[in-house]
Scaffold this motif. Sequence first.
Motif, PDB file in Angstrom:
ATOM      1  N   VAL A  70      65.961   9.704  45.493  1.00  0.00           N
ATOM      2  CA  VAL A  70      65.029  10.780  45.832  1.00  0.00           C
ATOM      3  C   VAL A  70      64.379  11.347  44.571  1.00  0.00           C
ATOM      4  O   VAL A  70      63.184  11.679  44.576  1.00  0.00           O
ATOM      5  CB  VAL A  70      65.745  11.893  46.628  1.00  0.00           C
ATOM      6  N   ASP A  71      65.139  11.458  43.495  1.00  0.00           N
ATOM      7  CA  ASP A  71      64.589  12.012  42.260  1.00  0.00           C
ATOM      8  C   ASP A  71      63.429  11.165  41.738  1.00  0.00           C
ATOM      9  O   ASP A  71      62.395  11.694  41.312  1.00  0.00           O
ATOM     10  CB  ASP A  71      65.677  12.116  41.189  1.00  0.00           C
ATOM     11  N   VAL A  72      63.593   9.857  41.780  1.00  0.00           N
ATOM     12  CA  VAL A  72      62.531   8.958  41.329  1.00  0.00           C
ATOM     13  C   VAL A  72      61.319   9.060  42.250  1.00  0.00           C
ATOM     14  O   VAL A  72      60.163   9.132  41.793  1.00  0.00           O
ATOM     15  CB  VAL A  72      63.043   7.504  41.271  1.00  0.00           C
ATOM     16  N   LEU A  73      61.567   9.072  43.544  1.00  0.00           N
ATOM     17  CA  LEU A  73      60.474   9.186  44.512  1.00  0.00           C
ATOM     18  C   LEU A  73      59.711  10.498  44.346  1.00  0.00           C
ATOM     19  O   LEU A  73      58.480  10.530  44.440  1.00  0.00           O
ATOM     20  CB  LEU A  73      61.017   9.081  45.939  1.00  0.00           C
ATOM     21  N   GLU A  74      60.458  11.573  44.083  1.00  0.00           N
ATOM     22  CA  GLU A  74      59.801  12.878  43.959  1.00  0.00           C
ATOM     23  C   GLU A  74      58.873  12.919  42.747  1.00  0.00           C
ATOM     24  O   GLU A  74      57.767  13.478  42.820  1.00  0.00           O
ATOM     25  CB  GLU A  74      60.828  13.994  43.867  1.00  0.00           C
ATOM     26  N   VAL A  75      59.294  12.360  41.624  1.00  0.00           N
ATOM     27  CA  VAL A  75      58.446  12.327  40.432  1.00  0.00           C
ATOM     28  C   VAL A  75      57.151  11.578  40.729  1.00  0.00           C
ATOM     29  O   VAL A  75      56.050  12.022  40.372  1.00  0.00           O
ATOM     30  CB  VAL A  75      59.187  11.667  39.253  1.00  0.00           C
ATOM     31  N   GLU A  76      57.268  10.441  41.409  1.00  0.00           N
ATOM     32  CA  GLU A  76      56.080   9.656  41.745  1.00  0.00           C
ATOM     33  C   GLU A  76      55.221  10.375  42.778  1.00  0.00           C
ATOM     34  O   GLU A  76      53.977  10.331  42.714  1.00  0.00           O
ATOM     35  CB  GLU A  76      56.493   8.272  42.254  1.00  0.00           C
ATOM     36  N   TYR A  77      55.861  11.039  43.737  1.00  0.00           N
ATOM     37  CA  TYR A  77      55.135  11.819  44.740  1.00  0.00           C
ATOM     38  C   TYR A  77      54.294  12.906  44.068  1.00  0.00           C
ATOM     39  O   TYR A  77      53.110  13.073  44.383  1.00  0.00           O
ATOM     40  CB  TYR A  77      56.124  12.442  45.726  1.00  0.00           C
ATOM     41  N   ARG A  78      54.886  13.635  43.147  1.00  0.00           N
ATOM     42  CA  ARG A  78      54.154  14.705  42.456  1.00  0.00           C
ATOM     43  C   ARG A  78      52.989  14.140  41.644  1.00  0.00           C
ATOM     44  O   ARG A  78      51.894  14.711  41.629  1.00  0.00           O
ATOM     45  CB  ARG A  78      55.104  15.493  41.555  1.00  0.00           C
ATOM     46  N   ARG A  79      53.210  13.021  40.976  1.00  0.00           N
ATOM     47  CA  ARG A  79      52.154  12.416  40.160  1.00  0.00           C
ATOM     48  C   ARG A  79      50.978  11.991  41.029  1.00  0.00           C
ATOM     49  O   ARG A  79      49.809  12.264  40.704  1.00  0.00           O
ATOM     50  CB  ARG A  79      52.707  11.216  39.392  1.00  0.00           C
ATOM     51  N   ARG A  80      51.273  11.342  42.145  1.00  0.00           N
ATOM     52  CA  ARG A  80      50.198  10.829  43.003  1.00  0.00           C
ATOM     53  C   ARG A  80      49.461  11.945  43.737  1.00  0.00           C
ATOM     54  O   ARG A  80      48.234  11.878  43.908  1.00  0.00           O
ATOM     55  CB  ARG A  80      50.759   9.818  44.001  1.00  0.00           C
ATOM     56  N   THR A  81      50.188  12.951  44.211  1.00  0.00           N
ATOM     57  CA  THR A  81      49.510  14.046  44.903  1.00  0.00           C
ATOM     58  C   THR A  81      48.614  14.818  43.949  1.00  0.00           C
ATOM     59  O   THR A  81      47.509  15.224  44.313  1.00  0.00           O
ATOM     60  CB  THR A  81      50.509  15.005  45.576  1.00  0.00           C
ATOM     61  N   GLU A  82      49.073  15.012  42.725  1.00  0.00           N
ATOM     62  CA  GLU A  82      48.236  15.706  41.740  1.00  0.00           C
ATOM     63  C   GLU A  82      46.927  14.965  41.516  1.00  0.00           C
ATOM     64  O   GLU A  82      45.848  15.572  41.480  1.00  0.00           O
ATOM     65  CB  GLU A  82      48.996  15.849  40.418  1.00  0.00           C
ATOM     66  N   ALA A  83      47.003  13.643  41.381  1.00  0.00           N
ATOM     67  CA  ALA A  83      45.795  12.845  41.175  1.00  0.00           C
ATOM     68  C   ALA A  83      44.898  12.872  42.410  1.00  0.00           C
ATOM     69  O   ALA A  83      43.664  12.993  42.304  1.00  0.00           O
ATOM     70  CB  ALA A  83      46.181  11.407  40.835  1.00  0.00           C
ATOM     71  N   LEU A  84      45.487  12.775  43.594  1.00  0.00           N
ATOM     72  CA  LEU A  84      44.709  12.774  44.833  1.00  0.00           C
ATOM     73  C   LEU A  84      44.049  14.122  45.076  1.00  0.00           C
ATOM     74  O   LEU A  84      42.902  14.191  45.542  1.00  0.00           O
ATOM     75  CB  LEU A  84      45.617  12.395  46.008  1.00  0.00           C
ATOM     76  N   PHE A  85      44.753  15.193  44.766  1.00  0.00           N
ATOM     77  CA  PHE A  85      44.177  16.530  44.918  1.00  0.00           C
ATOM     78  C   PHE A  85      42.915  16.673  44.065  1.00  0.00           C
ATOM     79  O   PHE A  85      41.908  17.233  44.507  1.00  0.00           O
ATOM     80  CB  PHE A  85      45.183  17.598  44.508  1.00  0.00           C
ATOM     81  N   LYS A  86      42.957  16.168  42.844  1.00  0.00           N
ATOM     82  CA  LYS A  86      41.825  16.319  41.937  1.00  0.00           C
ATOM     83  C   LYS A  86      40.582  15.621  42.476  1.00  0.00           C
ATOM     84  O   LYS A  86      39.456  16.064  42.226  1.00  0.00           O
ATOM     85  CB  LYS A  86      42.180  15.772  40.556  1.00  0.00           C
ATOM     86  N   SER A  87      40.780  14.541  43.216  1.00  0.00           N
ATOM     87  CA  SER A  87      39.625  13.765  43.689  1.00  0.00           C
ATOM     88  C   SER A  87      39.212  14.085  45.121  1.00  0.00           C
ATOM     89  O   SER A  87      38.036  13.925  45.475  1.00  0.00           O
ATOM     90  CB  SER A  87      39.923  12.265  43.585  1.00  0.00           C
ATOM     91  N   GLU A  88      40.149  14.570  45.957  1.00  0.00           N
ATOM     92  CA  GLU A  88      39.830  14.669  47.384  1.00  0.00           C
ATOM     93  C   GLU A  88      40.136  16.015  48.037  1.00  0.00           C
ATOM     94  O   GLU A  88      39.715  16.246  49.175  1.00  0.00           O
ATOM     95  CB  GLU A  88      40.593  13.580  48.159  1.00  0.00           C
TER      96      GLU A  88
END
Length: 221
Positions: A70-88
């Motif tokens: 879960v810890d690994v997934l959460e780090v990747e989740y935060r990274r991807r959502t941050e990038a997606l938020f900036k664009s969409e």
Amino acid sequence: MAKIKKQCVIFDCEGTLVDSERLCCQVLQQLLVEIGVCLRLDEVMQHFDGGKSADILNQLLIATCTHADVDVLEVEYRRRTEALFKSELQPMPDAKSLLEELKKQRIDMCIASNAPREKTAEILKITGLLPYFENHIYSGFDANSWKPDPDLIHYCAMNMGYRLDDCIYVDDTVQGVTAGVLAGVKTFHLQGDRLLHDCGFAEVEPLQQLTDLKQFLELPK
């Protein structure tokens, strides 16, 4: 319908003022696909309840009988959502018009978010809503209390200089609505076009869209 005369509106941010839930669930869905779990977007959204991202990920793993870090997934989740938020990322429909009306009527507004204040401020900046809340963003990290506990709502009212009776609270999640009810403020549940999570409180007013809030408020002429 009896109108409510209130002086301060406390808003949740993500899923209430900004249309973030769909984007978050898209990221969750993709992460699950990458570890071999295929769920429809609506199935992922059933588990998206406004809680901490690690808890949501853990719920999804348990529900699908999947083992993953879960810890690994959460780090990747935060990274991807941050990038997606900036664009969409976009404001919720009619969010700006409602906030502009409340500002015009000199009704104070603030944010109560479980997220860090810096993250909430960035989200509001991306969607153009930051000027309405720049100095009135309150985080669970500030209050050392996170929804569904009511202390964050109390913290908001205190910092805004209002009694609880002078405030209303608007949230889209069961956890957030629970916090409002437990805090003793008049609470509204933004449901949108479909209700995924029944809040379970008869005293909570449902909103199909944000502008529906105006019909409950006694706005000055």
